[in-house]
Enzyme design. Structure first.
Site, PDB file in Angstrom:
ATOM      1  N   CYS A  43      -1.572  -2.165   0.812  1.00 40.79           N
ATOM      2  CA  CYS A  43      -0.405  -2.890   0.076  1.00 40.79           C
ATOM      3  C   CYS A  43       0.306  -1.640  -0.670  1.00 40.79           C
ATOM      4  O   CYS A  43      -0.254  -0.492  -0.924  1.00 40.79           O
ATOM      5  CB  CYS A  43      -0.981  -4.020  -0.885  1.00 40.79           C
ATOM      6  SG  CYS A  43      -1.894  -3.549  -2.071  1.00 40.79           S
ATOM      7  N   HIS A  74     -11.566  -0.791  -3.788  1.00 36.49           N
ATOM      8  CA  HIS A  74     -12.669  -1.069  -3.243  1.00 36.49           C
ATOM      9  C   HIS A  74     -12.842  -0.639  -1.723  1.00 36.49           C
ATOM     10  O   HIS A  74     -12.614  -1.523  -0.914  1.00 36.49           O
ATOM     11  CB  HIS A  74     -12.729  -2.660  -3.619  1.00 36.49           C
ATOM     12  CG  HIS A  74     -13.150  -2.976  -4.915  1.00 36.49           C
ATOM     13  ND1 HIS A  74     -12.980  -4.001  -5.683  1.00 36.49           N
ATOM     14  CD2 HIS A  74     -13.845  -2.166  -5.783  1.00 36.49           C
ATOM     15  CE1 HIS A  74     -13.429  -3.999  -6.859  1.00 36.49           C
ATOM     16  NE2 HIS A  74     -14.039  -2.814  -6.901  1.00 36.49           N
ATOM     17  N   CYS A 135      -1.928  -1.710 -10.764  1.00 35.50           N
ATOM     18  CA  CYS A 135      -1.261  -2.635  -9.966  1.00 35.50           C
ATOM     19  C   CYS A 135      -0.227  -3.235 -10.809  1.00 35.50           C
ATOM     20  O   CYS A 135      -0.413  -3.913 -11.700  1.00 35.50           O
ATOM     21  CB  CYS A 135      -1.625  -3.143  -9.125  1.00 35.50           C
ATOM     22  SG  CYS A 135      -0.756  -4.473  -7.971  1.00 35.50           S
ATOM     23  N   GLU A 165     -11.014  -6.290 -12.374  1.00 38.80           N
ATOM     24  CA  GLU A 165      -9.748  -6.836 -12.612  1.00 38.80           C
ATOM     25  C   GLU A 165      -9.985  -7.847 -13.703  1.00 38.80           C
ATOM     26  O   GLU A 165      -8.815  -7.855 -14.577  1.00 38.80           O
ATOM     27  CB  GLU A 165      -9.111  -7.205 -11.323  1.00 38.80           C
ATOM     28  CG  GLU A 165      -7.625  -7.843 -11.710  1.00 38.80           C
ATOM     29  CD  GLU A 165      -6.970  -8.578 -10.458  1.00 38.80           C
ATOM     30  OE1 GLU A 165      -6.328  -9.379 -11.012  1.00 38.80           O
ATOM     31  OE2 GLU A 165      -7.072  -8.138  -9.327  1.00 38.80           O
ATOM     32  N   THR A 233      -5.627 -11.534  -9.265  1.00 41.16           N
ATOM     33  CA  THR A 233      -4.495 -11.399  -8.217  1.00 41.16           C
ATOM     34  C   THR A 233      -5.044 -11.615  -6.905  1.00 41.16           C
ATOM     35  O   THR A 233      -4.129 -11.902  -5.850  1.00 41.16           O
ATOM     36  CB  THR A 233      -3.937 -10.472  -8.414  1.00 41.16           C
ATOM     37  OG1 THR A 233      -4.438  -9.235  -8.151  1.00 41.16           O
ATOM     38  CG2 THR A 233      -2.981 -10.153  -9.662  1.00 41.16           C
ATOM     39  N   CYS A 271      -0.970 -12.035  -6.134  1.00 43.32           N
ATOM     40  CA  CYS A 271      -0.572 -10.950  -5.585  1.00 43.32           C
ATOM     41  C   CYS A 271       0.265 -11.343  -4.150  1.00 43.32           C
ATOM     42  O   CYS A 271      -0.294 -12.078  -3.247  1.00 43.32           O
ATOM     43  CB  CYS A 271      -1.506  -9.882  -5.574  1.00 43.32           C
ATOM     44  SG  CYS A 271      -1.003  -8.729  -4.331  1.00 43.32           S
ATOM     45  N   SER A 300     -14.689  -5.509  -2.110  1.00 40.71           N
ATOM     46  CA  SER A 300     -13.147  -6.071  -2.104  1.00 40.71           C
ATOM     47  C   SER A 300     -12.838  -7.562  -2.087  1.00 40.71           C
ATOM     48  O   SER A 300     -13.603  -8.127  -1.015  1.00 40.71           O
ATOM     49  CB  SER A 300     -12.423  -5.356  -0.954  1.00 40.71           C
ATOM     50  OG  SER A 300     -11.338  -5.852  -0.977  1.00 40.71           O
TER      51      SER A 300
END
Length: 385
Positions: A43, A74, A135, A165, A233, A271, A300
């Site tokens: 992304c 990740h 991000c 996160e 997210t 996200c 991830s």
């Protein structure tokens, strides 16, 4: 950034994947059909983080020391590439010994998931040069959580309490005001919280159940009176929406519809790239397929959710890379429920077969190409040109 983009593309781009996408996302030959999800792979936030890491190395060449908090993203292959440039990994929350070795001459990269407030303050106190790749979607969640904190509203965060996160987000909840937080992982935990909101309960049992997932001094009898929902997210959008719906209903049952604005807040912080990949997989799963390969790092979060979606529909194999496909008779893949790699025999059926492929936002296209080429190799077929 401009100077390193060609190098980044050279490491991670795939002309084969680009060609398949341009042809509608399907490649086939002699009984083997491969279907790619419409959206997968890097992304914008991940691309930016990697570009910044490469640019940092170019801007601060050796012998200048560059450190990275944990992993840039990740994905093990990408992190190996970063380390190969002489960038040294620290713990996501550096130890005193790690902080002691840093000086104002050192560069420290903050990864795409962000870092905890206390860690950032410690690095700033050392005078380190910070390259912040956090991000933008993550920072949007932080903004929301900080607002809850200023209003003395407890943040209920749908996420994984041990994920980098979420740790960064929870630190935002306690750093700038009177805020508290509680992390809920799934709907079962959400229902437990909702039951407590409606009827109260055993405080000690509540705190034991959520040990490690709430703020210091958190008291469910006090801090569940006004709550705001946020999320990691990369969680499943539908589940996050259900979390907020159930908590909203519980608060309305407890305090009434007219008083709800004083007791409940919610803003959508999923996200966009995560949602695009989930939507694309959902569409892919409607088509005829015999099995699904999900490619990406085992730690991830957004990739693991894609694997969850797939295994509800058809045989799904979550693999780190193409090397995990040893033969048509043996594949080694990550089992989400056991949290370890397992082996499955006879995974690739003989005869005509259709294989779906998707990947999380931290997986580069060159790993997708490797997967495609390995499937044709297992069938002793050349890749169509």
């Amino acid at each position: 950034m401009q100077a390193v983009q060609a190098l980044v593309l050279g490491h991670y781009r795939s002309e084969l994947v680009d060609r398949i996408r341009a042809a509608g996302g399907v490649i086939r030959a002699d009984g083997l059909t491969i279907r790619l999800a419409k959206e997968f792979g890097f992304c914008y936030g991940v691309e930016r983080a990697i570009d910044l890491a490469y640019a940092a190395r170019k801007y601060f060449p050796p012998p200048r020391r560059i450190f990275l908090l944990g992993e840039i993203i990740h994905n093990p292959e990408v992190n190996d590439q970063i380390q190969g440039m002489g960038i040294v990994s620290l713990a996501p929350r550096p130890t005193e010994a790690e902080l002691e070795q840093l000086s104002a001459e050192d560069v420290v990269i903050i990864p795409a998931f962000g870092t905890e407030v206390a860690t950032r303050r410690a690095l700033e106190a050392k005078g380190c040069i910070l390259v912040d790749t956090t991000c933008g979607d993550v920072m949007s969640v932080w903004k929301r959580v900080r607002q809850y904190s200023k209003e003395a509203v407890t943040s209920i965060i749908h996420g994984k309490a041990r994920h980098e996160e979420t740790k960064a987000t929870t630190s935002q909840a306690t750093a700038y005001g009177r805020g508290h937080y509680l992390v809920v992982y799934n709907l079962e935990e959400t229902d437990y919280v909702c039951q407590y909101i409606r009827h109260g309960g055993d405080k000690a049992a509540f705190l034991e159940k959520f040990k490690g997932a709430y703020s210091p001094g958190f008291d469910p009898d006090v801090h569940l009176q006004a709550v705001g929902v946020a999320n990691q997210t990369t969680m499943l959008r539908g589940e996050t929406e259900e979390v907020q719906r159930r908590i909203r209903a519980a608060m309305e049952d407890r305090y009434g519809a007219e008083a709800l604005p004083r007791h409940f807040r919610y803003f959508d912080t999923i996200c966009g790239a995560t949602q695009d990949r989930q939507d694309a997989l959902e569409k892919l799963l409607r088509g005829p397929m015999d099995l699904l390969l999900v490619v990406g790092g085992y730690n991830s979060s957004n990739t693991s959710h894609l694997a969850e979606m797939g295994e509800k529909v058809l045989p799904t194999y979550f693999i780190k890379n193409a090397a995990k496909m040893f033969s048509p008779r043996l594949i080694r893949h990550w089992n989400l429920h056991l949290a370890r790699e397992v082996e499955t025999a006879d995974w690739l059926p003989a005869g005509p077969v259709t294989v779906g492929i998707t990947a999380g936002a931290s997986c580069p296209n060159n790993l997708i190409e490797d997967t495609i080429r390995r499937l044709f190799e297992l069938r002793s077929l050349p890749v169509p040109v």
